[in-house]
Design a protein around this motif. Structure first.
Motif, PDB file in Angstrom:
ATOM      1  N   HIS A 187      28.016  45.624  40.358  1.00 47.09           N
ATOM      2  CA  HIS A 187      28.552  44.377  40.908  1.00 47.09           C
ATOM      3  C   HIS A 187      28.599  44.479  42.427  1.00 47.09           C
ATOM      4  CE1 HIS A 187      31.363  41.129  41.882  1.00 47.09           C
ATOM      5  NE2 HIS A 187      31.011  40.596  40.736  1.00 47.09           N
ATOM      6  N   ASP A 220      30.770  43.560  44.556  1.00 50.20           N
ATOM      7  CA  ASP A 220      32.055  44.052  45.079  1.00 50.20           C
ATOM      8  C   ASP A 220      32.127  45.577  45.036  1.00 50.20           C
ATOM      9  OD1 ASP A 220      32.793  41.456  45.484  1.00 50.20           O
ATOM     10  OD2 ASP A 220      34.301  41.383  43.896  1.00 50.20           O
ATOM     11  N   TYR A 226      34.321  47.003  38.353  1.00 47.75           N
ATOM     12  CA  TYR A 226      33.578  46.366  37.265  1.00 47.75           C
ATOM     13  C   TYR A 226      32.667  47.401  36.592  1.00 47.75           C
ATOM     14  CZ  TYR A 226      35.095  42.113  39.611  1.00 47.75           C
ATOM     15  OH  TYR A 226      35.857  41.133  40.187  1.00 47.75           O
ATOM     16  N   GLN A 260      32.278  42.072  32.008  1.00 45.05           N
ATOM     17  CA  GLN A 260      33.274  41.704  33.014  1.00 45.05           C
ATOM     18  C   GLN A 260      32.593  41.459  34.359  1.00 45.05           C
ATOM     19  OE1 GLN A 260      34.769  46.308  33.904  1.00 45.05           O
ATOM     20  NE2 GLN A 260      36.201  44.660  34.153  1.00 45.05           N
ATOM     21  N   HIS A 308      31.002  37.985  34.110  1.00 43.27           N
ATOM     22  CA  HIS A 308      32.043  36.945  34.209  1.00 43.27           C
ATOM     23  C   HIS A 308      32.475  36.734  35.652  1.00 43.27           C
ATOM     24  CE1 HIS A 308      33.086  35.406  30.268  1.00 43.27           C
ATOM     25  NE2 HIS A 308      33.051  36.624  29.746  1.00 43.27           N
ATOM     26  N   ALA A 309      32.571  37.837  36.406  1.00 46.44           N
ATOM     27  CA  ALA A 309      33.006  37.748  37.800  1.00 46.44           C
ATOM     28  C   ALA A 309      31.901  37.204  38.718  1.00 46.44           C
ATOM     29  CB  ALA A 309      33.444  39.126  38.298  1.00 46.44           C
ATOM     30  N   SER A 310      30.670  37.161  38.213  1.00 49.47           N
ATOM     31  CA  SER A 310      29.529  36.772  39.039  1.00 49.47           C
ATOM     32  C   SER A 310      29.113  35.320  38.854  1.00 49.47           C
ATOM     33  CB  SER A 310      28.322  37.679  38.734  1.00 49.47           C
ATOM     34  OG  SER A 310      28.623  39.022  38.979  1.00 49.47           O
TER      35      SER A 310
END
Length: 297
Positions: A200, A202, A286, A291, A294-296
């Motif tokens: 991810h 982040d 992540y 997950q 979902h965050a992306s």
């Protein structure tokens, strides 16, 4: 920390500046300084060229992320050379500036990619694996890393960022994948068994900050999440997150016809693990694919 950054207007570089820019004094090298200043904000200094510098005495660290995108165009001989020289030449220049410095940066972080390992099937790969498949991606990264390592000295530590597929909805590979998947037209590529090693965005930028802060770190680091997935599993998970079917398979021969040798990046893969990052104490926000997606999106 005073940082000189190449590739600062790119996908990863701009994300790093957005998240950590207020913790550092960052100077970005960009051929388009006015646009870069507008994009990155008033706190970032911009240089139009490394030719403006005679040494790097003013900097504590270098983050070298510049490079022609590897998967945007068919790999003609001319395109391969552009991909190579966009990485090798700027890294050679930075190494030369380090050598010309009385007080060189204490940290030199330089981009690389998991393409260093070449195709590896489903066998887990760590930084300790020294049996890469000899193909273009390996040759590209091997030379890139070798040049960067020339900056290493008693005063400067070098870290190599072997980066996987970086996930964020606004850029990179996922941005290109989302439109067909949102239409229910997504699915696996080829037989879907090729492994995808992802991270991810982040976690990518947090990992860069981690290496800046931990002065015992040096050498190669796999910037991938701990749980790589097959292309088929990735496609099914993305479909699940988007609440769309994901069964439209793209035949391998179609990709090979359209993209030539570059299709190998999509049809082969490797299950790369972030062994050295985790051993150093880095904790992923992540670690699991679902997950992260979902965050992306």
């Amino acid at each position: 920390m005073k940082i000189l950054m190449t590739g600062g207007t790119g996908f990863v570089g701009s994300a790093f500046i957005k998240r950590y820019g207020d913790q550092h004094e960052i100077t970005v090298v960009s051929r388009h300084p006015i646009q870069a200043k507008k994009t990155l904000g008033p706190t970032v200094s911009v240089l139009p060229s490394l030719a403006e510098l005679e040494h790097l005495n003013a900097f504590d660290a270098v983050i070298n992320l510049a490079g022609e995108p590897i998967a945007d165009k068919r790999w003609t001989d001319a395109q391969k050379e552009r991909i190579e020289q966009s990485r090798w030449h700027i890294t050679e220049t930075l190494v030369g500036l380090c050598a010309a410095s009385d007080h060189p940066p204490h940290t030199f972080l330089s981009g690389s990619a998991i393409g260093y390992y070449g195709r590896q099937g489903a066998t887990p790969v760590t930084e300790d694996d020294n049996t890469p498949h000899d193909e273009f991606s390996h040759q590209l990264c091997k030379r890139w890393e070798a040049i960067a390592q020339e900056a290493a000295s008693e005063q400067t530590r070098v870290c190599l960022l072997r980066t996987g597929v970086v996930l964020a909805g606004h850029g990179g590979a996922l941005k290109k994948m989302l439109p067909p998947f949102r239409l229910g037209l997504g699915g696996p590529i080829g037989d879907g068994q090729q492994m995808m090693s992802w991270i991810h965005l982040d976690d990518m930028v947090a990992g860069i900050q981690f290496l800046l802060e931990h002065d015992q770190c040096q050498g190669p680091y796999n910037f991938t999440a701990p749980h790589p997935a097959s292309n088929e599993a990735f496609s099914k998970t993305l479909g699940k997150v988007l609440h769309r079917p994901a069964f439209f398979r793209v035949p391998a021969f179609v990709l090979r016809t359209a993209l030539g040798e570059m299709s190998d990046l999509l049809l082969t893969g490797q299950a790369v693990l972030p062994q050295r990052l985790e051993q150093a104490g880095f904790v992923f926000e992540y670690p699991q694919l679902e997950q992260a997606l979902h965050a992306s999106v």
